[in-house]
Design an enzyme around this catalytic site. Structure first.
Site, PDB file in Angstrom:
ATOM      1  N   GLY A  15       0.881  -1.205   0.024  1.00  0.00           N
ATOM      2  CA  GLY A  15       0.059   0.096  -0.047  1.00  0.00           C
ATOM      3  C   GLY A  15       1.008   1.423   0.119  1.00  0.00           C
ATOM      4  NE  ARG A  76      -1.950  -4.648  -1.273  1.00  0.00           N
ATOM      5  CZ  ARG A  76      -1.637  -4.080  -0.065  1.00  0.00           C
ATOM      6  NH1 ARG A  76      -0.366  -4.456   0.433  1.00  0.00           N
ATOM      7  NH2 ARG A  76      -2.496  -2.909   0.303  1.00  0.00           N
ATOM      8  CG  ASP A 107       3.628  -6.678   7.704  1.00  0.00           C
ATOM      9  OD1 ASP A 107       3.226  -6.591   6.644  1.00  0.00           O
ATOM     10  OD2 ASP A 107       3.011  -7.215   8.474  1.00  0.00           O
ATOM     11  CB  THR A 130       2.454   1.019   6.171  1.00  0.00           C
ATOM     12  OG1 THR A 130       1.114   0.786   6.628  1.00  0.00           O
ATOM     13  CG2 THR A 130       3.193   0.718   7.237  1.00  0.00           C
ATOM     14  CG  ASP A 132      -2.189   0.102   8.349  1.00  0.00           C
ATOM     15  OD1 ASP A 132      -2.885   1.256   7.931  1.00  0.00           O
ATOM     16  OD2 ASP A 132      -2.449  -1.125   8.109  1.00  0.00           O
ATOM     17  CG  ASP A 134       1.085  -2.261  10.472  1.00  0.00           C
ATOM     18  OD1 ASP A 134       1.981  -1.766   9.999  1.00  0.00           O
ATOM     19  OD2 ASP A 134       0.083  -3.043   9.974  1.00  0.00           O
ATOM     20  NE  ARG A 176      -3.496  -5.269   5.833  1.00  0.00           N
ATOM     21  CZ  ARG A 176      -3.134  -5.138   4.605  1.00  0.00           C
ATOM     22  NH1 ARG A 176      -4.012  -5.702   3.687  1.00  0.00           N
ATOM     23  NH2 ARG A 176      -2.042  -4.559   4.291  1.00  0.00           N
TER      24      ARG A 176
END
Ligand code: F6P
Length: 328
Positions: A15, A76, A107, A130, A132, A134, A176
Site C-alpha cells: 500500500g 503486491r 511487512d 505504511t 498503519d 504497524d 488492517r
C-alpha cells in the site's frame, strides 16, 4: 566509508503512503552525493521480475517531496512469492549491475526482501512506509503522521454536521490489524469512543458509554473505529445494533477509506523520509544489510528486518488511559 556497492535499486511496494516520494528522492540524492548510481524499479517486486527499471539522478526527483503516492508506482506481486519469480528478478538485477536494494513498504515488502536476501545473499535495506504504523522497531512509519492529520481534519468536519443534527457518527478509519490511527486521531478529534483491535471494549460497554454520553448533555457523539476492530460486527451492523438498543440515537456511518492514503505528506513525514533515505543508503555503503531504518526517541535507528517483521508495534497503554479519562 567502504564503497563496494556501485549501484543501488530502489522500489516501493504494498500500500502506498504519503512520504514514499520524499524517501525515493532522499535515496536517489544520497546515491548521487556518494557517487553511486541509482536505479528506480517500477511497481515494486513485479517490476523487478519484469525488468522495469529506470536510471535516476538528482533531477529525476525534482518537486516530488510534496507529492502523495509514489512515482515508482506500487504493487503486491504474487509472482515474487514463487521461487521462479524471484529467480527472474535476481537475473534482472544482475543484468543491470544492481548491487543492493532499498525497499520501501510494510511487512509484506520486508518479508519479500528478506526472503530474496536469504536465497541470493543480495544486500537489502528496508524503509517503513505504511499509514498503519504497524511496524516493530520504529515509532513512526512514513505516511502515518499525514494520515492522522487527514483523519482529524475530516472528523472535525463530520463533527460540524453531527452536532447540527444531534447525531451519533461511527467513523471507520484504516488500520488492517492495528489501532494506531484510530487511537491517535480519535483523541486528536475528541471522539467520544475509540474502538481498536488491541483493546476489546465490548458491546455492552459501548452501549453504556453512549447512554452516559447522552445523559451528560452531549449534543453529538463520534465513535472512531479501526477497520481491524474485533468487536464482532462491521460498522454497518454496529449502527443497526446501536439503533436497536438505543432508539434515542440517530446514527450515521462514514467509512473514510483510501482518502487516508492520499494527499501531500506532512512536514514530519517529509523530514522523516529524508532522514531514513540517507541512513538506508549509507548503511548499505557501510556494508550493513537486512535491516530496517526507523525512528526511536527521535533518533534514526536500525532494526533487523526479521525482527521488524515478527515483532509487534504495541499500542501505547498510557494513551489508552488518557483516552479513557478525557472521553468522559
Ligand atoms: O496497509 C495499509 C492499508 O491502507 C490498510 O490500512 C488497509 O487495510 C489496506 O492497506 C488496504 O489495502 P488495498 O489498498 O490493497 O485495498
Amino acid at each position: 566509508m567502504t564503497q563496494k556497492i556501485k549501484k543501488i535499486g530502489v522500489l516501493t511496494s504494498g500500500g502506498d503512503s504519503p512520504g514514499m516520494n520524499a524517501a525515493i528522492r532522499s535515496v536517489v540524492r544520497t546515491c548521487a552525493y556518494h557517487n553511486i548510481e541509482c536505479i528506480g524499479i517500477y511497481r515494486g517486486y513485479q517490476g523487478m521480475i519484469e525488468g522495469d527499471f529506470e536510471e535516476m539522478g538528482p533531477r529525476s526527483v525534482n518537486n516530488i517531496i510534496n507529492k502523495g503516492g509514489t512515482i515508482l508506482k506500487s504493487a503486491r506481486s504474487a509472482e515474487f512469492r514463487t521461487p521462479e519469480g524471484r529467480k527472474k528478478a535476481y537475473d534482472n538485477l544482475v543484468k543491470a549491475n544492481i548491487d543492493a536494494l532499498v525497499v520501501i513498504g510494510g511487512d509484506g515488502t520486508f518479508t519479500g526482501g528478506l526472503l530474496f536476501n536469504s536465497e541470493y545473499n543480495f544486500p537489502v535495506m528496508g524503509i517503513p512506509g505504511t499509514i498503519d504504523n504497524d511496524i516493530y522497531g520504529t515509532s513512526h512509519t512514513l505516511g502515518y503522521d499525514t494520515a492522522l492529520n487527514t483523519v482529524v481534519e475530516v472528523i472535525d468536519k463530520i463533527r460540524d454536521t453531527a452536532s447540527s443534527h444531534n447525531r451519533l457518527f461511527f467513523v471507520e478509519v484504516m488500520g488492517r490489524d492495528a489501532g494506531h490511527i484510530a487511537l491517535n486521531a480519535g483523541i486528536g478529534a475528541g471522539a467520544e469512543e475509540i474502538l481498536i483491535p488491541e483493546a476489546d471494549l465490548g458491546l455492552d460497554r459501548l452501549l453504556d458509554s453512549l447512554k452516559k454520553s447522552k445523559a451528560s448533555g452531549k449534543s453529538s457523539s463520534i465513535v472512531v473505529i479501526a477497520e481491524g476492530d474485533k468487536i464482532g460486527k462491521n460498522v454497518f451492523e454496529l449502527k443497526d445494533y446501536v439503533e436497536a438498543n438505543l432508539p434515542e440515537y440517530d446514527v450515521r456511518v462514514s467509512v473514510l477509506g483510501h482518502m487516508q492514503r492520499g494527499g501531500a505528506p506532512s512536514c514530519f513525514d517529509r523530514v522523516l523520509a529524508s532522514r531514513l533515505g540517507v541512513k538506508a543508503v549509507e548503511s548499505l555503503l557501510d556494508g550493513v544489510s537486512n535491516f530496517m531504518v526507523g525512528l526511536s526517541n527521535d533518533k534514526v535507528n536500525l532494526t533487523p528486518l526479521a525482527q521488524a517483521i515478527k515483532g509487534k508495534s504495541e499500542i501505547d497503554k498510557e494513551l489508552l488511559r488518557v483516552s479513557d479519562i478525557i472521553t468522559t
